[in-house]
Structures are given as structure tokens and as C-alpha cells.
Design an enzyme around this catalytic site. Structure first.
Site, mmCIF file in Angstrom:
data_model
loop_
_atom_site.group_PDB
_atom_site.id
_atom_site.type_symbol
_atom_site.label_atom_id
_atom_site.label_comp_id
_atom_site.label_asym_id
_atom_site.label_seq_id
_atom_site.Cartn_x
_atom_site.Cartn_y
_atom_site.Cartn_z
ATOM 1 N N LYS A 26 -4.738 -0.267 -13.030
ATOM 2 C CA LYS A 26 -3.633 0.686 -13.191
ATOM 3 C C LYS A 26 -4.069 1.934 -13.940
ATOM 4 O O LYS A 26 -3.448 2.982 -13.834
ATOM 5 C CB LYS A 26 -2.471 0.035 -13.975
ATOM 6 C CG LYS A 26 -1.932 -1.257 -13.371
ATOM 7 C CD LYS A 26 -1.102 -1.001 -12.139
ATOM 8 C CE LYS A 26 -0.517 -2.278 -11.572
ATOM 9 N NZ LYS A 26 -0.025 -2.104 -10.190
ATOM 10 N N ASN B 297 2.572 -11.209 -9.011
ATOM 11 C CA ASN B 297 2.958 -10.586 -7.739
ATOM 12 C C ASN B 297 2.013 -10.967 -6.590
ATOM 13 O O ASN B 297 1.904 -10.263 -5.597
ATOM 14 C CB ASN B 297 3.086 -9.062 -7.839
ATOM 15 C CG ASN B 297 4.300 -8.563 -7.043
ATOM 16 O OD1 ASN B 297 5.336 -9.219 -6.989
ATOM 17 N ND2 ASN B 297 4.181 -7.434 -6.376
ATOM 18 N N ASN C 30 0.826 -1.206 0.000
ATOM 19 C CA ASN C 30 0.000 0.000 0.000
ATOM 20 C C ASN C 30 0.866 1.264 0.000
ATOM 21 O O ASN C 30 0.551 2.240 0.652
ATOM 22 C CB ASN C 30 -0.917 -0.033 1.246
ATOM 23 C CG ASN C 30 -1.895 1.129 1.292
ATOM 24 O OD1 ASN C 30 -2.507 1.463 0.297
ATOM 25 N ND2 ASN C 30 -2.014 1.760 2.453
ATOM 26 N N GLY C 31 1.966 1.215 -0.757
ATOM 27 C CA GLY C 31 2.889 2.361 -0.740
ATOM 28 C C GLY C 31 2.662 3.367 -1.838
ATOM 29 O O GLY C 31 3.247 4.443 -1.839
ATOM 30 N N ILE D 9 -2.279 -4.009 -3.567
ATOM 31 C CA ILE D 9 -3.647 -3.669 -3.145
ATOM 32 C C ILE D 9 -4.547 -3.324 -4.334
ATOM 33 O O ILE D 9 -5.762 -3.428 -4.245
ATOM 34 C CB ILE D 9 -3.647 -2.536 -2.080
ATOM 35 C CG1 ILE D 9 -4.973 -2.569 -1.291
ATOM 36 C CG2 ILE D 9 -3.366 -1.173 -2.699
ATOM 37 C CD1 ILE D 9 -4.920 -1.943 0.069
ATOM 38 N N ASP D 10 -3.949 -2.967 -5.482
ATOM 39 C CA ASP D 10 -4.780 -2.635 -6.653
ATOM 40 C C ASP D 10 -5.060 -3.849 -7.543
ATOM 41 O O ASP D 10 -5.663 -3.720 -8.606
ATOM 42 C CB ASP D 10 -4.161 -1.485 -7.466
ATOM 43 C CG ASP D 10 -2.808 -1.847 -8.084
ATOM 44 O OD1 ASP D 10 -2.374 -3.009 -7.955
ATOM 45 O OD2 ASP D 10 -2.186 -0.952 -8.687
ATOM 46 N N LYS E 176 -3.387 5.403 -3.430
ATOM 47 C CA LYS E 176 -4.182 4.796 -4.500
ATOM 48 C C LYS E 176 -5.281 3.909 -3.924
ATOM 49 O O LYS E 176 -6.372 3.787 -4.491
ATOM 50 C CB LYS E 176 -3.274 3.969 -5.419
ATOM 51 C CG LYS E 176 -4.005 3.440 -6.625
ATOM 52 C CD LYS E 176 -3.084 2.737 -7.583
ATOM 53 C CE LYS E 176 -3.876 2.241 -8.786
ATOM 54 N NZ LYS E 176 -3.045 1.482 -9.715
ATOM 55 N N GLY F 210 10.736 0.386 -3.546
ATOM 56 C CA GLY F 210 10.173 -0.817 -4.174
ATOM 57 C C GLY F 210 9.723 -1.825 -3.131
ATOM 58 O O GLY F 210 10.129 -1.771 -1.975
#
Length: 504
Positions: free
Chosen positions: A392, A326, A110-111, A248-249, A123, A218
Site C-alpha cells: 500500500k 480479503n 484491479n479497480g 491484486i496488490d 496500481k 467498492g
């Protein structure tokens, strides 16, 4: 054995390079100490830990020269290294699902900020479906698991200094939900000047002249940050054995009980420490990292590590058939062991940036999946495409907001009314890039159940209850506008020119 002039000059060159490397190392050390001296004790102490990680990365960066891989040594992973999801699913589920779930924690990366979609702040706080944000959907999914199986799966958010404060404010709203939420911050590293290889920061402050001086390094930083903040030990003490890590997206990254059972059910000597979910590559995924066999290890190969001469080969769907989603399942005990022994080996991603003032800087980063080669009995699982649903762009957003998907307990599933399992290919032009503009151009989300391909370019708006089928291409040329009227049904149509609908 006699030495040639070439040997001597090569030796002198190596000696010169070594001296230069030491010089850069010492200069960096000095600069970092000066930065630490600009802050109070508590902040300096916190940043010192970050800087230790940064220095290790920087020193490796100074030593590594040339491409990260020798292309000739690359081979396809052995058959059993990547298992089909169907094979894992066929093994069924345990009688006591709660016991398995109680050994799991879910970590969401969640960065990131929503800037690429024209949004301010994290985001994860963008609304994606029925007023629900990425974070809302994540909480709903895990709460549903906990309630259904009377389990205790915690949610762990890896924030960055960019997202931490705003995320923590929002977490108040989940206080009375059946879910424990932990947060920790990934490191904060200094951007370095491309020419001098020194930090551009003037102090440890985040704002003012330092606004562009720092970056989160990263998601490969998860291992160090999780250990440094004490949460790794805390989770182990609570009896957690694995973490399921994902972006998270990625709305397809839900807890999969079959993969979890695969991990938990193995005898200790055959326990798998790392599972990477991969899925079949399509033309849209040619840049995605892939799993290869390299020097007897399973390894993640990213496009940035590929020698220029082999980039087309890397993008080939026939040679490298899968890519990394991922979605990762990692043993907490293995993270603890590898971190304690400083044995986590990840390739450095050198990310060049040009700041607003024109200054060229570099960011040194690592990817969480790159550590796969450090873990025992690591394997890939070839999962259905439905487990990879990242948002995205606004084109992705249109997909997940549409009737192609139904929402149940925070999870999106493809509508049964859709005849094909594949998702349509959607390409929205620059007028739709920002979420606000995207929403303003759509009176309602079109019916896309029978859509294969949609391209929209230029100044285009959609009325209510529009239906799109087959291949639809809508192009408004510069200075023109196209309003698709309410109730319109477009099937295999190309719409161009100028079409204005005015209220009278």
C-alpha cells in the site's frame, strides 16, 4: 390504550421522515433518467444497469439509520466457524490436483489507481520486483500452476472505468502465455452532493466538468457486475465451481491447494459456499475488519460500523484476535442463486469526500467480504501471515523489493536466511511517499535480513550495499540531509543531524 403527546409527535415525525425519504427517492430517479438522456442508446443501456444497482443502494441508505450493529448482540464466532490452516493442511491433497484446479477461477480486484504511491494509471502496473509489476507476478503464478499440473485456471480481472483501458492495452503481452485472461468492469456510480443527496454529474461523460462525478462503488460490487456482464454464466458453463478473489496488490494471495481441496472434497450437503482467510491481528492491523457471530450468522465487522463508544474495544488485540485478509473463496453457483433472488445482503459503507473545489460529496460503497452472512456454511480459515503481504505504501515496497524475500514463479517467499518469521516494521517519511522519489533515494535496496525496525524521516539517501540490522532510526531535521554511505553497516543505531557525502 391511550396515546400520549410524545407518541403522537413521534408518529408525525416518522410520517414526515417517510415523506422526505420518498421525495429523495423520486428526485434521484428523475435525475438519473435525465443523465441517461444525455447519452446514445448503447451507453445509456449499459449505464441503466449500473443505475439500477445504485438506486437499490441509495434506497437502502435512505432507510438505514443509526449504527449498523447492536454491540450487545456481538459474540465471538463458535470454535468450528474459524478453522486453523494447519488442520486443513493436515488433510493433505487429492491424487488428481488438476481436477480440483479445473474447477477454479482466480479473480483479482484491479479497480484501483496508483495515486497514493505517486503513480499515474492502474496500481497493478507498478513495478514491484525485478521489473515485474503486480500483474506480471499474478500471470506468472497462474501460468506456473497451469503448466505444473496441466490445468486450466483462468485469470479474471475486475477493472473499473479508471483502470480498464490501460489494463487491456497491457494484456496483449500475455497473449502467448499458458493462461486465459478475462476482464469485466465493475459498476460506475454517481457521487452525490452531501446536502441535496443528488448526483453532481451533468451528463454521462467521464471527463471535463464530470471528471470527479463518478466512482467505482467498492469491491462488494463484484457479485452484480460478474452476473451482469455474463461472465458468471460463462464460468459456470466451463465447469468452474469456485472463484478465489483477492486484491491484486496483496502479493501473498496465491492459489492455495489445501484450501481448494477443503472446498472441493466436501459432500454436496456440507459444501461450504464461502471461505474468508483471516490471520492473527498485530498492532499494525487494529483497523482491519474482523469476523463475529451476529444473530446466528458469521459476519464481517468493519471499523466504520462500530459505534464510537466501542472503537477502542474493536481495536483490542485481546478481544478481536483476527482480521480479514480479503482473500476469499466463493461458490459461483451460490453467487448465481443469491444474485437471482436479490438476496445478497451487504452493509453500506458511506464514504465522505471533499472534492478539489471544496464540494462535500458522499460515495455509497460495499465490501465483498460483507456478503459472508448471505452464504451457506460460511467459515473462516486462520492462515499464516505470509498470505497477507499487501503493498500500500513505499514502506511495503521496500520490504518486498529486499532480500527478505525470494521470487519464484511469481510468488514471494520469506528468505530461509531470515531467523525470524516476522517481517520488520518499516516506517519511511514523506520524502519516500512517491515511488519515483523512493527509487531515486536508494542506489540499491539495503540488506535487511537481520532488521527488526527501520524509521527514516526527512531528506535521507542510501548508497550501494548498505546493511541494516536490529533497530535503525535515521532522522534528518528540516533543512539538513543525511547520505548513508555505500557499504555502511548500521546495527541498532540512531543517526541524526547532517551527513553529506560529496563526489570529489
Amino acid at each position: 390504550m391511550s396515546l400520549t403527546v410524545a407518541d403522537l409527535s413521534r408518529g408525525a415525525m416518522t410520517e414526515f421522515q417517510e415523506k422526505l425519504r420518498q421525495q429523495h427517492q423520486e428526485s434521484m430517479q428523475r435525475e438519473l433518467e435525465e443523465l441517461l438522456a444525455t447519452a446514445g442508446d448503447a451507453e445509456a443501456q449499459r449505464c441503466r444497469k449500473d443505475f439500477e444497482g445504485f438506486e437499490r443502494l441509495f434506497n437502502t441508505f435512505l432507510q438505514v439509520k443509526g449504527p449498523a450493529v447492536d454491540w450487545a448482540k456481538i459474540s465471538r464466532p463458535p470454535e468450528d466457524a474459524i478453522q486453523a490452516y494447519e488442520k486443513i493442511k493436515a488433510r493433505g491433497l487429492p491424487d488428481d490436483i488438476a481436477a480440483s484446479l479445473n474447477k477454479l477461477a482466480v479473480v483479482k480486484l484491479n479497480g484501483g489507481l496508483g495515486t497514493s504511491m505517486g503513480c499515474k494509471g492502474p496500481k497493478s502496473l507498478i513495478s514491484v520486483r525485478n521489473e515485474n509489476t503486480f500483474l506480471d507476478l499474478t500471470v506468472q503464478q497462474i501460468e506456473h500452476l497451469n503448466k505444473s499440473f496441466k490445468a486450466d485456471v483462468p485469470l479474471v480481472l475486475m477493472n473499473s472505468f479508471n483502470t480498464d483501458q490501460e489494463t487491456k492495452k497491457i494484456l496483449q503481452k500475455y497473449k502467448h502465455r499458458r493462461i486465459n485472461i478475462h476482464t469485466f468492469n465493475q459498476s460506475r456510480y454517481p457521487r452525490i452532493n452531501k446536502e441535496s443527496l443528488l448526483p453532481i454529474a451533468k451528463s454521462l461523460a467521464l471527463g471535463g466538468e464530470n471528471a470527479e462525478a463518478w466512482y467505482p462503488p467498492g469491491h462488494g460490487d463484484i457479485y452484480t457486475s460478474l452476473a451482469n456482464c455474463g461472465l458468471l454464466d460463462e464460468l459456470l458453463a466451463e465447469g468452474k465451481e469456485y472463484v478465489f478473489v483477492s486484491n491484486i496488490d496483496n502479493l501473498g494471495a496465491t492459489v492455495d491447494l489445501f484450501i481448494l481441496h477443503q472446498l472441493i472434497s466436501q459432500p454436496p450437503e456440507r459444501r461450504c459456499d464461502f471461505i474468508m482467510e483471516v490471520t492473527d491481528k498485530t498492532r499494525a492491523d487494529v483497523k482491519g475488519g474482523t469476523l463475529i457471530q451476529y444473530e446466528d450468522h458469521l459476519r464481517l465487522l468493519e471499523i466504520a460500523q462500530v459505534p464510537k463508544a466501542h472503537v477502542d474495544e474493536f481495536k483490542s488485540v485481546s478481544k478481536f484476535k483476527i482480521f480479514n485478509t480479503n482473500n476469499l473463496w466463493i461458490s459461483l453457483a451460490a453467487i448465481k442463486r443469491l444474485h437471482s433472488n436479490n438476496a445478497l445482503d451487504m452493509e453500506i459503507i458511506v464514504n465522505p469526500k471533499t472534492l478539489d473545489g471544496g464540494l462535500n460529496v458522499i460515495q455509497l460503497e460495499t465490501a465483498v467480504g460483507a456478503a459472508i452472512k448471505s452464504f451457506k456454511n460460511a467459515m473462516g480459515v486462520n492462515v499464516p501471515r505470509s498470505r497477507f503481504l499487501p503493498v500500500k505504501t513505499s514502506s511495503d515496497l521496500l520490504l518486498v523489493m529486499s532480500n527478505l524475500y525470494s521470487l519464484d514463479a511469481g510468488s514471494l517467499t520469506m528468505s530461509r536466511q531470515r531467523e525470524f518469521l516476522t517481517t520488520p516494521h518499516i516506517k519511511l517519511g514523506s520524502c519516500f511517499t512517491k515511488v519515483q522519489e523512493f527509487l531515486a533515494r536508494l542506489d540499491s535496496i539495503p540488506d535487511m535480513l537481520e532488521l527488526d525496525h527501520l524509521t527514516v524521516s526527512g531528506d535521507v539517501t542510501f548508497g550501494k550495499n548498505v546493511s541494516l540490522k536490529g533497530t535503525v532510526i535515521i532522522i534528518a531535521n528540516h533543512g539538513e540531509r543525511i547520505d548513508i554511505p555505500s557499504g555502511a553497516m548500521l546495527e541498532n543505531k540512531i543517526v541524526s543531524g547532517n551527513l553529506r557525502i560529496l563526489d570529489h
